[in-house]
Design an enzyme around this catalytic site. Structure first.
Site, mmCIF file in Angstrom:
data_model
loop_
_atom_site.group_PDB
_atom_site.id
_atom_site.type_symbol
_atom_site.label_atom_id
_atom_site.label_comp_id
_atom_site.label_asym_id
_atom_site.label_seq_id
_atom_site.Cartn_x
_atom_site.Cartn_y
_atom_site.Cartn_z
ATOM 1 N N GLU A 252 14.565 -3.458 -43.254
ATOM 2 C CA GLU A 252 15.545 -2.430 -43.634
ATOM 3 C C GLU A 252 16.870 -3.154 -43.801
ATOM 4 O O GLU A 252 17.365 -3.773 -42.859
ATOM 5 C CB GLU A 252 15.685 -1.361 -42.539
ATOM 6 C CG GLU A 252 14.478 -0.464 -42.392
ATOM 7 C CD GLU A 252 14.139 0.349 -43.627
ATOM 8 O OE1 GLU A 252 15.025 0.575 -44.474
ATOM 9 O OE2 GLU A 252 12.968 0.738 -43.744
ATOM 10 N N CYS B 266 24.235 1.763 -42.597
ATOM 11 C CA CYS B 266 23.572 1.426 -43.870
ATOM 12 C C CYS B 266 23.425 2.673 -44.731
ATOM 13 O O CYS B 266 23.147 2.576 -45.919
ATOM 14 C CB CYS B 266 22.232 0.747 -43.626
ATOM 15 S SG CYS B 266 21.194 1.640 -42.497
#
Ligand code: ADP
Length: 481
Positions: A249, A283
């Protein structure tokens, strides 16, 4: 208080490292939260070897025992969320409320996977051959390396460790060096549960030393990572050399679209939460605000007014909306990007300043640039700051084209009262998560999380989808006689 200098948890016991580092509080840089142990490469190998030796016993442990252990870890995180949240805030900089929320959410991950332990049910199929049955079952992958970032130090780790244990794997966890205290607390909670020795290990240290030892090992079977694209790419290369399964990720450059028919107050609230909560260090942050021309000026005016009300301050002070930036390197990088935006010709509409508060910390104002172009690097690179850039567009079609004009694709949001616009948007955007009339940041824990393009690689995380990464499928053919 825990002894952070003995913070390495290897094969069921606590160890000192080969050196220590300071854990500096970004809200008050004169405050060292504690000296923290740093592991050697050999200690990483010891942890891997312990994990390898113990994994089978853990996989064979009765389901109810596994479920009880995960449930207990979750309950302790939840019942101690004020205290643990405070440590997260002190070492990462997020506000008291955000720290507490993270500790609570971390507990929910463990409790969710306590339930998931009991939902491991296989499949049967008829064979194409007479008198043959086919069984499809899942087994643990084996030894799993987990590398987590500093921005959600406990939650990210929990959404990896909990499913890893749930599906019978042994774990070696390397958290970010910026946030080791919350990691030691979680290891202490896990230690109390009586897992077989070696099933869970914590190794602290830099990416270069400890991280590299883990990712280059041929004795791990899977590696789950959250962090930057650069490190992710390095991990993909290192793990593929040994055919180690990997899940990454990474960064993103999420956009929030505001259309002509949007409720502008909802748009402002979502932009504030998406761009500036967590000091923009998410993020999933809304770093690009893409607004149709009809509502552009109204939205920007209202957003600036709201930004002026946001209190920046020490993570533990009451009423603070935004804590400091997590460390010096990130702080300096943010101001380089602010200078870059000015050099490109963007208009600074709000903020862009260092703030001198009563404590010496990495404080900055929430920052807004307007009249920016999507192709500029400030709208293409992940900055990881409380910094949003506004981009004016003609209509929804142009907005969607801009949303997708990026190498990333984690989340994308739209503020609209039109079902038609919302439906078009959710079908057309190339992102893993879509938010309609909600901030781009903020996801649930029981459904999949992940992105497209350079934001993610490998199977999705969280919810029942996590089993795709943490298990391996076995197909058995049975001819009973
Ligand atoms: P960030 O910019 O958020 O710090 P990084 O990708 O540098 O992102 O760090 C995320 C995690 O990856 C941290 O735990 C870090 O220590 C680790 N890491 C950094 N470099 C490496 C590397 N070369 N090998 C393995 N892990 C690494």
């Amino acid at each position: 208080m825990l002894d952070y200098t003995k913070g390495l948890y290897i094969n069921g016991t606590w160890h000192e490292g080969v050196s220590t580092i300071q854990n500096i509080n970004p809200s008050d840089i004169s405050h060292n939260i504690g000296d923290v142990a740093q592991a050697s490469k050999d200690q990483v190998y010891q942890a891997i070897s312990a994990a390898k030796d113990s994994q089978k016993a853990w996989e064979k442990t009765a389901l109810e025992e596994k479920a009880k252990i995960l449930h207990n870890i979750g309950s302790e995180l939840i019942s101690r969320c004020d205290e643990i949240g405070e440590i997260i805030s002190l070492e990462e900089g997020k506000t008291k409320l955000e720290g507490k929320g993270e500790a609570f959410r971390s507990g929910q991950f463990f409790q969710y996977y306590a339930g998931e332990v009991l939902r491991q049910i296989g499949e049967n199929a008829a064979s194409v051959r007479a008198l043959v049955d086919v069984e499809i079952t899942r087994e643990a992958v084996g030894v799993v390396g987990i590398i987590s970032p500093w921005n959600f130090p406990l939650a990210t780790a929990s959404w990896k460790i909990a499913p890893a244990l749930c599906f019978g794997n042994a774990v070696i966890w390397k958290p970010a060096n910026l946030t080791p205290a919350s990691a030691i607390i979680l290891a202490d909670i896990i230690d109390k549960q009586g897992l077989p020795k070696g099933v869970f290990n914590l190794v602290l240290g830099s990416g270069k030393e400890v991280g590299e030892a883990l990712i280059n090992s041929s004795d791990i079977n899977a590696l789950s990572f959250t962090g930057s694209v650069e490190t992710g790419r390095r991990i993909a290369v290192a793990t593929s050399a040994h055919f180690v399964k990997c899940q990454l990720e990474m960064g993103s450059k999420n956009a929030l679209v505001i259309t002509d028919d949007a409720d502008i107050n909802v748009a402002v609230d979502c932009a504030i939460m998406g761009a500036f909560s967590g000091t923009g260090q998410k993020c999933t942050a809304s770093s690009r605000l893409i607004i149709t021309e009809k509502v552009y000026d109204e939205f920007i005016d209202k957003l600036k007014s709201k930004m002026a009300t946001l209190k920046v301050g020490h993570c533990l002070d009451d009423g603070v909306f935004m804590g400091p930036v997590a460390d010096k390197a990130q702080f300096e990088s943010n101001f380089k990007w602010i200078q870059r935006a000015k050099d490109l010709g963007a208009t600074l509409a709000f903020g862009g300043e260092k703030l001198n508060l009563s404590k010496d910390g990495y404080y900055m104002s929430p920052t807004l640039f307007v009249d920016t172009k999507n192709e500029w690097d400030i709208n293409q690179e992940e900055i990881f700051a409380p910094l949003a850039c506004a981009i004016k567009v003609k209509d929804l079609d142009e907005a969607i084209a801009k949303v997708n004009d990026t190498r990333f694709g984690l989340t994308a949001g739209i503020i609209t009262t039109s079902l038609k616009n919302a439906s078009i948007f959710k079908k057309e955007v190339k992102s893993g998560c879509v938010m309609i009339n909600l901030p781009t940041a903020g996801t649930d824990y029981h459904v999949p999380f992940g992105g497209r393009k350079q934001s993610s690689f490998g199977p999705r995380e969280q919810g029942s989808y996590a089993k795709e990464f943490y298990t391996i499928v076995k197909t058995t053919y049975v001819k009973p006689y």
